[in-house]
Design a protein around this motif. Sequence first.
Motif, PDB file in Angstrom:
ATOM      1  N   GLU A  79       0.824  -1.214   0.000  1.00  0.00           N
ATOM      2  CA  GLU A  79       0.000   0.000   0.000  1.00  0.00           C
ATOM      3  C   GLU A  79       0.857   1.262   0.000  1.00  0.00           C
ATOM      4  OE1 GLU A  79      -2.456  -0.427   3.413  1.00  0.00           O
ATOM      5  OE2 GLU A  79      -3.698  -2.013   2.549  1.00  0.00           O
ATOM      6  N   GLN A  80       2.075   1.159   0.519  1.00  0.00           N
ATOM      7  CA  GLN A  80       2.981   2.306   0.577  1.00  0.00           C
ATOM      8  C   GLN A  80       3.821   2.451  -0.693  1.00  0.00           C
ATOM      9  OE1 GLN A  80       3.093   4.683   3.076  1.00  0.00           O
ATOM     10  NE2 GLN A  80       1.231   3.608   3.709  1.00  0.00           N
ATOM     11  N   GLY A  81       3.560   1.591  -1.675  1.00  0.00           N
ATOM     12  CA  GLY A  81       4.240   1.727  -2.962  1.00  0.00           C
ATOM     13  C   GLY A  81       5.487   0.888  -3.143  1.00  0.00           C
ATOM     14  N   TYR A  82       5.824   0.045  -2.160  1.00  0.00           N
ATOM     15  CA  TYR A  82       6.994  -0.812  -2.304  1.00  0.00           C
ATOM     16  C   TYR A  82       6.689  -1.992  -3.226  1.00  0.00           C
ATOM     17  CZ  TYR A  82       8.965   1.674   1.711  1.00  0.00           C
ATOM     18  OH  TYR A  82       9.446   2.641   2.551  1.00  0.00           O
ATOM     19  N   GLU A  83       7.723  -2.523  -3.838  1.00  0.00           N
ATOM     20  CA  GLU A  83       7.602  -3.769  -4.597  1.00  0.00           C
ATOM     21  C   GLU A  83       7.842  -4.901  -3.603  1.00  0.00           C
ATOM     22  OE1 GLU A  83       9.922  -5.985  -8.268  1.00  0.00           O
ATOM     23  OE2 GLU A  83       9.810  -3.785  -8.266  1.00  0.00           O
ATOM     24  N   VAL A  84       6.878  -5.815  -3.509  1.00  0.00           N
ATOM     25  CA  VAL A  84       6.916  -6.817  -2.443  1.00  0.00           C
ATOM     26  C   VAL A  84       6.817  -8.232  -3.017  1.00  0.00           C
ATOM     27  CG1 VAL A  84       5.830  -7.633  -0.312  1.00  0.00           C
ATOM     28  CG2 VAL A  84       5.812  -5.185  -0.860  1.00  0.00           C
ATOM     29  N   LYS A  85       7.651  -9.117  -2.474  1.00  0.00           N
ATOM     30  CA  LYS A  85       7.602 -10.527  -2.857  1.00  0.00           C
ATOM     31  C   LYS A  85       7.676 -11.395  -1.611  1.00  0.00           C
ATOM     32  CE  LYS A  85       9.751 -14.050  -5.797  1.00  0.00           C
ATOM     33  NZ  LYS A  85      10.708 -14.329  -6.904  1.00  0.00           N
ATOM     34  N   ILE A  86       6.943 -12.516  -1.634  1.00  0.00           N
ATOM     35  CA  ILE A  86       6.977 -13.493  -0.548  1.00  0.00           C
ATOM     36  C   ILE A  86       7.521 -14.802  -1.089  1.00  0.00           C
ATOM     37  CG2 ILE A  86       5.621 -14.836   1.113  1.00  0.00           C
ATOM     38  CD1 ILE A  86       3.578 -12.540   1.102  1.00  0.00           C
ATOM     39  N   CYS A  87       8.551 -15.336  -0.433  1.00  0.00           N
ATOM     40  CA  CYS A  87       9.101 -16.641  -0.791  1.00  0.00           C
ATOM     41  C   CYS A  87       8.970 -17.566   0.430  1.00  0.00           C
ATOM     42  CB  CYS A  87      10.559 -16.527  -1.202  1.00  0.00           C
ATOM     43  SG  CYS A  87      10.800 -15.710  -2.794  1.00  0.00           S
ATOM     44  N   SER A  88       8.344 -18.718   0.225  1.00  0.00           N
ATOM     45  CA  SER A  88       8.098 -19.653   1.319  1.00  0.00           C
ATOM     46  C   SER A  88       8.441 -21.064   0.883  1.00  0.00           C
ATOM     47  CB  SER A  88       6.621 -19.581   1.740  1.00  0.00           C
ATOM     48  OG  SER A  88       6.280 -20.669   2.580  1.00  0.00           O
ATOM     49  N   LEU A  89       8.775 -21.906   1.856  1.00  0.00           N
ATOM     50  CA  LEU A  89       9.038 -23.318   1.593  1.00  0.00           C
ATOM     51  C   LEU A  89       7.998 -24.214   2.255  1.00  0.00           C
ATOM     52  CD1 LEU A  89      12.934 -23.474   2.082  1.00  0.00           C
ATOM     53  CD2 LEU A  89      11.622 -22.914   0.024  1.00  0.00           C
ATOM     54  N   SER A  90       6.837 -23.647   2.603  1.00  0.00           N
ATOM     55  CA  SER A  90       5.815 -24.396   3.339  1.00  0.00           C
ATOM     56  C   SER A  90       4.525 -24.642   2.566  1.00  0.00           C
ATOM     57  CB  SER A  90       5.469 -23.670   4.648  1.00  0.00           C
ATOM     58  OG  SER A  90       6.549 -23.704   5.537  1.00  0.00           O
ATOM     59  N   SER A  91       4.373 -24.069   1.393  1.00  0.00           N
ATOM     60  CA  SER A  91       3.135 -24.225   0.631  1.00  0.00           C
ATOM     61  C   SER A  91       3.431 -24.063  -0.852  1.00  0.00           C
ATOM     62  CB  SER A  91       2.089 -23.195   1.081  1.00  0.00           C
ATOM     63  OG  SER A  91       2.630 -21.876   1.008  1.00  0.00           O
ATOM     64  N   GLU A  92       2.542 -24.579  -1.664  1.00  0.00           N
ATOM     65  CA  GLU A  92       2.767 -24.577  -3.108  1.00  0.00           C
ATOM     66  C   GLU A  92       1.928 -23.506  -3.784  1.00  0.00           C
ATOM     67  OE1 GLU A  92       4.997 -25.939  -6.219  1.00  0.00           O
ATOM     68  OE2 GLU A  92       5.038 -26.850  -4.208  1.00  0.00           O
ATOM     69  N   PHE A  93       2.594 -22.479  -4.302  1.00  0.00           N
ATOM     70  CA  PHE A  93       1.898 -21.428  -5.056  1.00  0.00           C
ATOM     71  C   PHE A  93       2.922 -20.525  -5.737  1.00  0.00           C
ATOM     72  CE2 PHE A  93      -0.021 -17.308  -5.779  1.00  0.00           C
ATOM     73  CZ  PHE A  93      -1.261 -17.643  -6.297  1.00  0.00           C
ATOM     74  N   GLN A  94       2.677 -20.247  -7.002  1.00  0.00           N
ATOM     75  CA  GLN A  94       3.487 -19.273  -7.725  1.00  0.00           C
ATOM     76  C   GLN A  94       2.540 -18.363  -8.491  1.00  0.00           C
ATOM     77  OE1 GLN A  94       4.449 -22.855  -8.622  1.00  0.00           O
ATOM     78  NE2 GLN A  94       5.374 -22.735  -6.596  1.00  0.00           N
ATOM     79  N   GLY A  95       2.685 -17.083  -8.275  1.00  0.00           N
ATOM     80  CA  GLY A  95       1.808 -16.134  -8.942  1.00  0.00           C
ATOM     81  C   GLY A  95       1.811 -14.797  -8.237  1.00  0.00           C
ATOM     82  N   THR A  96       0.805 -13.986  -8.536  1.00  0.00           N
ATOM     83  CA  THR A  96       0.680 -12.660  -7.935  1.00  0.00           C
ATOM     84  C   THR A  96      -0.708 -12.510  -7.322  1.00  0.00           C
ATOM     85  OG1 THR A  96       2.207 -11.713  -9.552  1.00  0.00           O
ATOM     86  CG2 THR A  96       0.794 -10.173  -8.369  1.00  0.00           C
ATOM     87  N   VAL A  97      -0.744 -12.051  -6.076  1.00  0.00           N
ATOM     88  CA  VAL A  97      -2.008 -11.833  -5.367  1.00  0.00           C
ATOM     89  C   VAL A  97      -2.002 -10.414  -4.816  1.00  0.00           C
ATOM     90  CG1 VAL A  97      -3.533 -12.593  -3.509  1.00  0.00           C
ATOM     91  CG2 VAL A  97      -2.145 -14.278  -4.737  1.00  0.00           C
TER      92      VAL A  97
END
Length: 378
Positions: free
Chosen positions: A30-48
């Motif tokens: 919301e503050q305009g940063y580019e944000v990414k989440i990387c996890s090793l606990s669940s299966e998902f690739q995409g943008t939400v």
Amino acid sequence: MKVSKLLFLTTAHRHDDDRIFYHQARALKEQGYEVKICSLSSEFQGTVEGIEIESYAVLERSVSEKKKMLEKMCIAYQPDAVICSEPLAVIAAKSIRKNKNISIIYDVTEWYPSMRMVERFSFPFNLIHAIKFFLIQLYAGWISTHYIFGENTKKFPLAYFFPFKKSIVLPYYPDDIYIRQHIKSLDSDKITLCYTGQFSEEKGIGNFFAAADSLRKKAPDLKISILLIGGSRKEKDEKYFSGLVKKYHFENLRIEKPASFETFTEAYADADICFDLRTMNYENHHCLPIKIFYYAASGKPVIYTDLKATRQHVDVSKFGFLVDPENSERISDIILNYIKNPEIYSEHAQNARKEYETKYAWNGIKNNFVNFIKKSLA
């Protein structure tokens, strides 16, 4: 103007973790940063919601394999800051600092090392492994440039070994957009008692059943409904829970599967009182059961184990009681007192929502978090 890139790196938390995705990542996006989440606990690739996600369900892999995966994610994304949830994530983030001066922010939300990490080892190997994990935690603390502590009780040992590093305490307060407020009036002839989470001995499902059993013995004409939301993770917990169900044989027992984060507060809307009667031990005393904030936001009185972390962070007396979790007689007396004095119940239900609005809402601390991250980039 260059937009800063922020990376959440986690091994044990899902990509859609409530703290990481629904609160921290969304606030930064919301503050305009580019944000990414990387996890090793669940299966998902995409943008939400504009947040990039790269997540794989690979927890069973070796430590070295997981470390390589995290390092690869870091190098590919080239973040300006990495917010890590576990020591392995911190250690992996170190790889990018060889070529780029970035902030490594350790968000300490779990007691480390936890009892479950050493329980499979017999004495004295459990002590040896506990020391090893403790040293790993110190190493992660040394690598980190900043700390976020979920509770004051989790500041040890990092804040004591590295007091010169910048830090904040960021509690697990809810965002009101995920809350369903459902304040009830208590009936004199029926009550719904609610337990959510893991069905295990350590988390207190046995203490909860014992209290409900004590209540029905004291008030045989009272219609007691039991609402359970959650499940067992381990085979031993499933056997333990099945034994409890057979032992107590509650007539009005409803078991629901774990609710999604967005629907969690709706799932227990019918509850009159919400419980957390987990075991008293050293680790639990330093870990705040965070659902208490969601129960309060919903307008639900609570009965909780009298833990150090809970006493320090929440004035439960305004909307519930802290108890010895094994004292089922005392707990059933508290419930009966609510029934005999519905005005006390109503006061606690109203107070729960008021306390949340004035003290425990995410909007009240969101800017503190955003500003802390902003300053870490300077």
